[in-house]
Scaffold this motif. Sequence first.
Motif, PDB file in Angstrom:
ATOM      1  N   GLU A 139       0.610  -1.240   0.018  1.00 31.28           N
ATOM      2  CA  GLU A 139      -0.237   0.001   0.121  1.00 31.28           C
ATOM      3  C   GLU A 139       0.911   1.352   0.689  1.00 31.28           C
ATOM      4  OE1 GLU A 139      -3.432   0.618  -0.227  1.00 31.28           O
ATOM      5  OE2 GLU A 139      -3.434  -1.473  -0.685  1.00 31.28           O
ATOM      6  N   ASP A 210      -9.318   7.771   4.593  1.00 33.02           N
ATOM      7  CA  ASP A 210      -9.572   7.697   3.098  1.00 33.02           C
ATOM      8  C   ASP A 210     -10.596   8.661   1.657  1.00 33.02           C
ATOM      9  OD1 ASP A 210      -7.356   6.032   1.970  1.00 33.02           O
ATOM     10  OD2 ASP A 210      -8.804   4.359   1.286  1.00 33.02           O
ATOM     11  N   SER A 271      -8.120   5.263  -7.194  1.00 30.69           N
ATOM     12  CA  SER A 271      -7.522   3.674  -7.512  1.00 30.69           C
ATOM     13  C   SER A 271      -6.786   3.359  -6.005  1.00 30.69           C
ATOM     14  CB  SER A 271      -6.546   2.775  -8.189  1.00 30.69           C
ATOM     15  OG  SER A 271      -5.669   3.399  -8.345  1.00 30.69           O
ATOM     16  N   THR A 272      -6.177   3.893  -5.023  1.00 28.02           N
ATOM     17  CA  THR A 272      -5.790   3.101  -3.861  1.00 28.02           C
ATOM     18  C   THR A 272      -6.378   3.771  -2.744  1.00 28.02           C
ATOM     19  OG1 THR A 272      -4.871   5.091  -3.115  1.00 28.02           O
ATOM     20  CG2 THR A 272      -3.648   4.048  -4.447  1.00 28.02           C
ATOM     21  N   ILE A 273      -8.110   3.704  -3.025  1.00 23.96           N
ATOM     22  CA  ILE A 273      -8.810   4.085  -1.959  1.00 23.96           C
ATOM     23  C   ILE A 273      -9.272   2.742  -1.359  1.00 23.96           C
ATOM     24  CG2 ILE A 273     -11.124   5.268  -1.410  1.00 23.96           C
ATOM     25  CD1 ILE A 273     -10.520   7.274  -3.141  1.00 23.96           C
ATOM     26  N   ASP A 274      -9.369   2.825  -0.536  1.00 21.70           N
ATOM     27  CA  ASP A 274      -9.818   1.291   0.475  1.00 21.70           C
ATOM     28  C   ASP A 274     -11.051   1.166   0.159  1.00 21.70           C
ATOM     29  OD1 ASP A 274     -11.564  -0.814   1.729  1.00 21.70           O
ATOM     30  OD2 ASP A 274      -9.409  -0.452   3.394  1.00 21.70           O
ATOM     31  N   PRO A 275     -11.751  -0.824  -1.050  1.00 20.83           N
ATOM     32  CA  PRO A 275     -13.582  -0.795  -0.886  1.00 20.83           C
ATOM     33  C   PRO A 275     -14.209  -0.454  -0.059  1.00 20.83           C
ATOM     34  CG  PRO A 275     -11.637  -1.651  -2.398  1.00 20.83           C
ATOM     35  CD  PRO A 275     -10.985  -0.830  -1.174  1.00 20.83           C
ATOM     36  N   PHE A 278     -15.064   3.268   0.892  1.00 18.53           N
ATOM     37  CA  PHE A 278     -15.013   3.773   0.913  1.00 18.53           C
ATOM     38  C   PHE A 278     -16.959   3.299   0.831  1.00 18.53           C
ATOM     39  CE2 PHE A 278     -17.397   5.382  -4.052  1.00 18.53           C
ATOM     40  CZ  PHE A 278     -17.071   5.948  -3.672  1.00 18.53           C
ATOM     41  N   VAL A 372     -11.582   2.029 -12.061  1.00 13.21           N
ATOM     42  CA  VAL A 372     -11.604   2.921 -10.679  1.00 13.21           C
ATOM     43  C   VAL A 372     -12.900   2.505  -9.834  1.00 13.21           C
ATOM     44  CG1 VAL A 372     -11.319   4.573  -9.331  1.00 13.21           C
ATOM     45  CG2 VAL A 372      -9.662   4.062 -11.036  1.00 13.21           C
ATOM     46  N   LYS A 375     -13.047  -1.427  -9.116  1.00  8.32           N
ATOM     47  CA  LYS A 375     -12.181  -2.098  -7.934  1.00  8.32           C
ATOM     48  C   LYS A 375     -12.863  -0.897  -6.866  1.00  8.32           C
ATOM     49  CE  LYS A 375      -7.258  -1.077  -6.277  1.00  8.32           C
ATOM     50  NZ  LYS A 375      -6.245  -0.814  -6.989  1.00  8.32           N
ATOM     51  N   ILE A 376     -13.032   0.573  -6.808  1.00  8.61           N
ATOM     52  CA  ILE A 376     -13.192   0.149  -5.474  1.00  8.61           C
ATOM     53  C   ILE A 376     -14.907   0.584  -4.655  1.00  8.61           C
ATOM     54  CG2 ILE A 376     -11.190   1.985  -5.457  1.00  8.61           C
ATOM     55  CD1 ILE A 376     -12.960   4.342  -5.757  1.00  8.61           C
TER      56      ILE A 376
END
Length: 401
Positions: A139, A210, A271-275, A278, A372, A375-376
């Motif tokens: 990360e 985030d 794209s580095t945001i934790d799903p 979110f 993105v 992904k999230i």
Amino acid sequence: MTTATEGAERAVDTWLQRIRKGPPGPFPHRLVARAVQAYGTTALPARLRGQLVEAWEWARNCSLEPGSQDWATAAWLDCLTASLRNTPSYGAYTMTSLFGQWSRLGDFPRRNAQLSALLTADLIRHELRRATHEDHLGERRSRTTAATLLARHLDEDHGWSETNCRPKHQGGPQAIQRCNHLLSAGGRGLPTTLALLVESSLPVATAEPDEPLFIRSVQIMELLAEQAAFHLGETHRQANATAPEPSALAVRLHATADSLDRAQHVFRLVSTIDPTQFATIRAATAGTGALQSTGFARLERCCRGEDALRPETVDAVGLATAPAPVPSLSATLARVTTRLEAHNQTAAEQLRMAIQAVNEQWQRWKRTHLGVAKKIIGDVPGTGGTDGVRYLARHLEEPLL
């Protein structure tokens, strides 16, 4: 030990007491912002919530000089307390309504570009500092790489760098130094109102780490969309002139493509945001989804006219803030290009290439947005009553021009 909310409560209380005696002086933005970012607006103590609404009520009834620090405070309180007053909106949650007001008080493209670059510098600096405390090596590397790559698009003195002249990739410390230099305007200091807009415009709803990244990213992309919309509006105006100048049209179109290019690169950090985080953010901000973006609605409607008036976007954005011109820019440019082909093939080809540059950047932005989102967000309903990523995929191939 004083908590962030206790410090904010005392400071706002003092400010409110001064109101009754005369000019209250500067509002304690920093302390309030610290409390909001620590707990989120949804978890603020009732007393602080009431104080902020009282401050908003006073500020909205004042006659303030547009662009002044007090004016910015009033607009800031309007955005910050919107959810506390049960009137949430996309513009208030992201504070893009405040940004738009400020940018339109002067040279819009210059102010808008400067603010988007400063917010990007602030985001990069925040994420690089945050990465140093990240325990998970993968990360940390992902966040650091994304932030330093985005920093390549910034110029230390002028905000956004020229797209064909980007600095070499550097490490985190060098990127932070570049951002610090930009945020301090080369050591000269930013105007008070502008510094306030950058420093205090993170009205997070939750305490998820985030959410600041999410809000800043939306703010930056919305500003860049507005920048692109401005250039397209000027293109539309010039193209409808009696004798449109092809080279001027091409310059505007390439400027549009540059804005879309910059917006697309912000997704690397998004794209580095934790799903999981979110999902919490999304639940706390119902009714303020990104489908309500006036900037991107204005882009589509200017270019595609009535073809861009999908029911869900009309319901969310409305026609007053993002009308669809007749004829559309796409139809107008097609007419200009056809005329040019009869007597100036070179100019016609240059105009076609500029149109293609806009469409290519638009497609890149949409493809990255879709990736993105997968992904999230995943396979869940989207904002505005849409079916989420399937909605994005369904409109993926629609060109802008």
